[in-house]
Design a protein around this motif. Structure first.
Motif, PDB file in Angstrom:
ATOM      1  N   THR A  43     -43.882  17.308  19.024  1.00  0.00           N
ATOM      2  CA  THR A  43     -42.731  17.425  19.928  1.00  0.00           C
ATOM      3  C   THR A  43     -41.587  18.251  19.325  1.00  0.00           C
ATOM      4  OG1 THR A  43     -42.011  15.292  19.075  1.00  0.00           O
ATOM      5  CG2 THR A  43     -43.150  15.281  21.184  1.00  0.00           C
ATOM      6  N   ILE A 128     -41.956  10.987   8.189  1.00  0.00           N
ATOM      7  CA  ILE A 128     -41.408  10.718   9.530  1.00  0.00           C
ATOM      8  C   ILE A 128     -42.000   9.437  10.102  1.00  0.00           C
ATOM      9  CG2 ILE A 128     -41.312  11.524  11.932  1.00  0.00           C
ATOM     10  CD1 ILE A 128     -40.728  14.292  10.947  1.00  0.00           C
ATOM     11  N   THR A 132     -39.662   6.113  10.233  1.00  0.00           N
ATOM     12  CA  THR A 132     -39.312   5.720  11.608  1.00  0.00           C
ATOM     13  C   THR A 132     -39.746   4.280  11.867  1.00  0.00           C
ATOM     14  OG1 THR A 132     -39.601   8.008  12.326  1.00  0.00           O
ATOM     15  CG2 THR A 132     -39.574   6.337  14.043  1.00  0.00           C
ATOM     16  N   GLY A 153     -48.177   2.951  21.724  1.00  0.00           N
ATOM     17  CA  GLY A 153     -48.815   4.084  21.042  1.00  0.00           C
ATOM     18  C   GLY A 153     -49.334   3.674  19.681  1.00  0.00           C
ATOM     19  N   GLY A 156     -51.135   5.960  17.276  1.00  0.00           N
ATOM     20  CA  GLY A 156     -50.475   7.223  16.948  1.00  0.00           C
ATOM     21  C   GLY A 156     -49.898   7.205  15.544  1.00  0.00           C
ATOM     22  N   ALA A 157     -49.218   8.309  15.195  1.00  0.00           N
ATOM     23  CA  ALA A 157     -48.686   8.443  13.837  1.00  0.00           C
ATOM     24  C   ALA A 157     -47.659   7.349  13.548  1.00  0.00           C
ATOM     25  CB  ALA A 157     -48.067   9.830  13.662  1.00  0.00           C
ATOM     26  N   VAL A 158     -46.664   7.195  14.412  1.00  0.00           N
ATOM     27  CA  VAL A 158     -45.660   6.153  14.195  1.00  0.00           C
ATOM     28  C   VAL A 158     -46.272   4.770  14.461  1.00  0.00           C
ATOM     29  CG1 VAL A 158     -43.424   5.251  14.947  1.00  0.00           C
ATOM     30  CG2 VAL A 158     -43.768   7.722  14.779  1.00  0.00           C
ATOM     31  N   GLY A 177     -51.889   1.542  24.156  1.00  0.00           N
ATOM     32  CA  GLY A 177     -52.302   2.947  24.133  1.00  0.00           C
ATOM     33  C   GLY A 177     -53.296   3.200  25.233  1.00  0.00           C
ATOM     34  N   ARG A 178     -54.094   4.242  25.053  1.00  0.00           N
ATOM     35  CA  ARG A 178     -55.145   4.535  26.034  1.00  0.00           C
ATOM     36  C   ARG A 178     -56.404   3.774  25.638  1.00  0.00           C
ATOM     37  NH1 ARG A 178     -52.463   8.520  28.681  1.00  0.00           N
ATOM     38  NH2 ARG A 178     -51.111   9.805  27.376  1.00  0.00           N
ATOM     39  N   LEU A 196     -52.946   0.771  28.487  1.00  0.00           N
ATOM     40  CA  LEU A 196     -51.864   1.005  29.455  1.00  0.00           C
ATOM     41  C   LEU A 196     -52.362   1.610  30.764  1.00  0.00           C
ATOM     42  CD1 LEU A 196     -49.013   2.320  27.104  1.00  0.00           C
ATOM     43  CD2 LEU A 196     -49.146   0.093  28.235  1.00  0.00           C
ATOM     44  N   ILE A 214     -42.974   5.878  23.991  1.00  0.00           N
ATOM     45  CA  ILE A 214     -43.462   6.512  25.222  1.00  0.00           C
ATOM     46  C   ILE A 214     -42.351   6.761  26.242  1.00  0.00           C
ATOM     47  CG2 ILE A 214     -45.021   6.223  27.202  1.00  0.00           C
ATOM     48  CD1 ILE A 214     -46.900   4.645  25.343  1.00  0.00           C
ATOM     49  N   ILE A 235     -37.619   5.359  20.269  1.00  0.00           N
ATOM     50  CA  ILE A 235     -37.488   6.570  19.435  1.00  0.00           C
ATOM     51  C   ILE A 235     -37.652   7.815  20.302  1.00  0.00           C
ATOM     52  CG2 ILE A 235     -38.189   5.424  17.309  1.00  0.00           C
ATOM     53  CD1 ILE A 235     -40.941   6.923  17.643  1.00  0.00           C
ATOM     54  N   PHE A 251     -32.678   5.594  18.181  1.00  0.00           N
ATOM     55  CA  PHE A 251     -32.212   6.176  16.924  1.00  0.00           C
ATOM     56  C   PHE A 251     -33.082   7.370  16.546  1.00  0.00           C
ATOM     57  CE2 PHE A 251     -35.337   5.096  13.581  1.00  0.00           C
ATOM     58  CZ  PHE A 251     -36.173   4.257  14.300  1.00  0.00           C
ATOM     59  N   VAL A 252     -32.546   8.170  15.634  1.00  0.00           N
ATOM     60  CA  VAL A 252     -33.307   9.270  15.040  1.00  0.00           C
ATOM     61  C   VAL A 252     -33.489   8.933  13.567  1.00  0.00           C
ATOM     62  CG1 VAL A 252     -33.320  11.727  14.473  1.00  0.00           C
ATOM     63  CG2 VAL A 252     -32.437  10.961  16.686  1.00  0.00           C
ATOM     64  N   VAL A 253     -34.692   9.082  13.089  1.00  0.00           N
ATOM     65  CA  VAL A 253     -35.024   8.693  11.713  1.00  0.00           C
ATOM     66  C   VAL A 253     -34.180   9.477  10.702  1.00  0.00           C
ATOM     67  CG1 VAL A 253     -36.929  10.369  11.633  1.00  0.00           C
ATOM     68  CG2 VAL A 253     -36.948   8.390  10.102  1.00  0.00           C
ATOM     69  N   ARG A 294     -57.779  16.831  22.665  1.00  0.00           N
ATOM     70  CA  ARG A 294     -56.971  15.741  22.128  1.00  0.00           C
ATOM     71  C   ARG A 294     -57.448  15.416  20.713  1.00  0.00           C
ATOM     72  NH1 ARG A 294     -56.885   9.371  22.949  1.00  0.00           N
ATOM     73  NH2 ARG A 294     -54.746   9.056  22.348  1.00  0.00           N
TER      74      ARG A 294
HETATM   75  N1  LIG Z   1     -36.518   9.271  17.114  1.00  0.00           N
HETATM   76  C1  LIG Z   1     -37.202   9.551  16.025  1.00  0.00           C
HETATM   77  O1  LIG Z   1     -36.661   9.537  14.921  1.00  0.00           O
HETATM   78  C2  LIG Z   1     -38.666   9.884  16.124  1.00  0.00           C
HETATM   79  C3  LIG Z   1     -39.446   9.897  14.965  1.00  0.00           C
HETATM   80  C4  LIG Z   1     -40.821  10.152  15.087  1.00  0.00           C
HETATM   81  C5  LIG Z   1     -41.372  10.412  16.326  1.00  0.00           C
HETATM   82  N2  LIG Z   1     -40.559  10.416  17.424  1.00  0.00           N
HETATM   83  C6  LIG Z   1     -41.134  10.629  18.770  1.00  0.00           C
HETATM   84  O2  LIG Z   1     -41.988   9.530  19.031  1.00  0.00           O
HETATM   85  C7  LIG Z   1     -43.085   9.949  19.818  1.00  0.00           C
HETATM   86  C8  LIG Z   1     -44.392   9.528  19.181  1.00  0.00           C
HETATM   87  O3  LIG Z   1     -44.539  10.240  17.955  1.00  0.00           O
HETATM   88  P1  LIG Z   1     -45.922  10.149  17.149  1.00  0.00           P
HETATM   89  O4  LIG Z   1     -45.811  11.114  16.039  1.00  0.00           O
HETATM   90  O5  LIG Z   1     -46.270   8.741  16.861  1.00  0.00           O
HETATM   91  O6  LIG Z   1     -46.916  10.735  18.259  1.00  0.00           O
HETATM   92  P2  LIG Z   1     -48.491  10.490  18.399  1.00  0.00           P
HETATM   93  O7  LIG Z   1     -49.143  10.486  17.058  1.00  0.00           O
HETATM   94  O8  LIG Z   1     -48.956  11.476  19.404  1.00  0.00           O
HETATM   95  O9  LIG Z   1     -48.591   9.003  18.966  1.00  0.00           O
HETATM   96  C9  LIG Z   1     -48.229   8.631  20.267  1.00  0.00           C
HETATM   97  C10 LIG Z   1     -49.341   7.740  20.806  1.00  0.00           C
HETATM   98  O10 LIG Z   1     -48.926   7.183  22.057  1.00  0.00           O
HETATM   99  C11 LIG Z   1     -49.930   7.465  23.027  1.00  0.00           C
HETATM  100  N3  LIG Z   1     -49.335   7.596  24.346  1.00  0.00           N
HETATM  101  C12 LIG Z   1     -48.323   8.416  24.714  1.00  0.00           C
HETATM  102  N4  LIG Z   1     -48.058   8.260  26.034  1.00  0.00           N
HETATM  103  C13 LIG Z   1     -48.926   7.316  26.488  1.00  0.00           C
HETATM  104  C14 LIG Z   1     -49.145   6.711  27.762  1.00  0.00           C
HETATM  105  N5  LIG Z   1     -48.422   7.044  28.833  1.00  0.00           N
HETATM  106  N6  LIG Z   1     -50.106   5.773  27.859  1.00  0.00           N
HETATM  107  C15 LIG Z   1     -50.844   5.429  26.797  1.00  0.00           C
HETATM  108  N7  LIG Z   1     -50.686   5.958  25.560  1.00  0.00           N
HETATM  109  C16 LIG Z   1     -49.734   6.898  25.419  1.00  0.00           C
HETATM  110  C17 LIG Z   1     -50.520   8.793  22.585  1.00  0.00           C
HETATM  111  O11 LIG Z   1     -51.739   9.039  23.188  1.00  0.00           O
HETATM  112  P3  LIG Z   1     -52.048  10.552  23.700  1.00  0.00           P
HETATM  113  O12 LIG Z   1     -52.107  11.388  22.475  1.00  0.00           O
HETATM  114  O13 LIG Z   1     -53.347  10.424  24.418  1.00  0.00           O
HETATM  115  O14 LIG Z   1     -50.904  10.932  24.627  1.00  0.00           O
HETATM  116  C18 LIG Z   1     -50.603   8.552  21.075  1.00  0.00           C
HETATM  117  O15 LIG Z   1     -51.737   7.793  20.718  1.00  0.00           O
HETATM  118  C19 LIG Z   1     -42.926  11.452  20.007  1.00  0.00           C
HETATM  119  O16 LIG Z   1     -42.283  11.695  21.247  1.00  0.00           O
HETATM  120  C20 LIG Z   1     -42.015  11.857  18.855  1.00  0.00           C
HETATM  121  O17 LIG Z   1     -41.247  12.989  19.153  1.00  0.00           O
HETATM  122  C21 LIG Z   1     -39.230  10.169  17.355  1.00  0.00           C
END
Ligand SMILES: NC(=O)c1ccc[n+]([C@@H]2O[C@H](COP(=O)([O-])OP(=O)(O)OC[C@H]3O[C@@H](n4cnc5c(N)ncnc54)[C@H](OP(=O)(O)O)[C@@H]3O)[C@@H](O)[C@H]2O)c1
Length: 305
Positions: A43, A128, A132, A153, A156-158, A177-178, A196, A214, A235, A251-253, A294
């Motif tokens: 993102t 990150i 986070t 999620g 996912g990474a977080v 998640g999915r 979900l 999400i 986040i 918040f932002v990390v 994906r």
């Molecule tokens: N504020 C902060 O400091 C901060 C820090 C880190 C990350 N973020 C944000 O947090 C979000 C997640 O980051 P990440 O690195 O963890 O991403 P990621 O690795 O892509 O993990 C997100 C997970 O959520 C799933 N998901 C998303 N929408 C969904 C839905 N509608 N239904 C079911 N599952 C869903 C994704 O599946 P799919 O891949 O199939 O969509 C994925 O498995 C991003 O938007 C990122 O920008 C913010």
């Protein structure tokens, strides 16, 4: 030095190019790190800081990527706490040039020592997602043992970090998640999983903490599940929904050396696993960061072989 740059916001990751850039210079309190591995969040192309400096001026061509692991090769004037040749990992400033490059200039306080037994690719995958999760659970979410966490999620990474840290802290973790994410979420320690796309969130019951990655309707439905005194941690921007009798926080990390130390210690002693899905070289990074299919887990760029 070799670096990935972006110039066109509309093109997203498809607009990334591998090019030559001047090596950065160390400012006051900076170090120069020779990057061995770099992390990237997909993102980033939507973040204003990828495109402008703090004053809002265009800073393209800019180098994305904000996670790194590498070796300190120079110290700026007045820099203390790190030494030449030291292995480090950390979180680069959002508004400065990033880590998809051979070198980065970064404030020393954004880095922590990377122990010799932790691979650079692992180090680059942690800042990150690890920070986070840590800050969302313990600082903003005030998680206590015995509480229930709804971790969106969760594969996912977080989400994999949230799941593991919450469980280690004595929480009951419901991952979401999915459908295809079920196995991975349970493998990373979720007690239950909610698909979900097919399960009803309202059937989850009451929770103390929602960790939302999400937003939108998922967030609105989740807010309604929060017990009195509980917290919605978002986040993905300002919370669009409020718990009836609780707190909503977004918040932002932030970089934090002590917390990076806590996270990497858990990796060393097996309490925390990182979620790397794919490793590519800097030469192959443009293709690797633009997957046509994906891809589960984090993509880490191995900058130095
Ligand atoms: N504020 C902060 O400091 C901060 C820090 C880190 C990350 N973020 C944000 O947090 C979000 C997640 O980051 P990440 O690195 O963890 O991403 P990621 O690795 O892509 O993990 C997100 C997970 O959520 C799933 N998901 C998303 N929408 C969904 C839905 N509608 N239904 C079911 N599952 C869903 C994704 O599946 P799919 O891949 O199939 O969509 C994925 O498995 C991003 O938007 C990122 O920008 C913010």
């Amino acid at each position: 030095m070799k670096a990935i740059v972006v110039t066109d916001q509309a093109a997203g990751t498809a607009g990334m190019t591998l090019t030559e850039r001047p090596e950065p210079l160390a400012a006051i309190n900076d170090v120069i790190v020779q990057i061995h591995a770099s992390g990237f969040v997909s993102t980033e192309m939507d973040w204003p800081s990828t495109w402008t400096d703090r004053a809002g001026h265009d800073k393209t061509p800019s180098i994305p990527g904000h996670e790194l692991a590498g070796v300190v090769t120079a110290l700026g004037y007045g820099t203390t706490g790190l030494s030449l040749g030291q292995r480090v990992f950390g979180l680069a400033d959002w508004h400065r040039d990033g880590t998809l490059a051979e070198y980065v200039a970064i404030e020393a306080r954004n880095l922590a020592p990377l122990p010799g037994d932790v691979d650079f690719t692992v180090g680059a995958s942690l800042p990150i997602s690890g920070l986070t999760a840590w800050q969302g659970l313990f600082q903003h979410g005030r998680l206590q043992a015995g509480q229930t966490v709804l971790a969106h999620g969760a594969a996912g990474a977080v989400g994999t970090m949230v799941t593991q840290l919450a469980r280690e802290a004595g929480a009951y973790v419901i991952g979401t998640g999915r459908a295809a994410d079920r196995e991975m979420a349970l493998d990373f320690g979720a007690h239950e999983f909610v698909d979900l796309d097919n399960d009803a969130l309202k059937d989850v019951g009451d929770v103390d903490l929602v960790f939302d990655v999400i937003g939108g309707d998922v967030q609105k439905q989740s807010a309604a599940l929060i017990r009195p005194g509980g917290t919605l941690v978002s986040i993905v921007g300002p919370a669009e929904a409020q718990p009836t009798d609780g707190l909503a926080v977004d918040f932002v990390v932030e970089a934090n050396r002590a917390e990076l130390g806590e996270i990497v210690q858990r990796v060393r002693d097996g309490r925390l696993r990182t979620n790397i899905g794919h490793i590519a070289s800097l030469d192959d990074a443009v293709g690797a960061l633009n997957p046509t299919m994906r891809r589960r887990g984090k993509t880490v760029i191995r900058v130095r072989p």
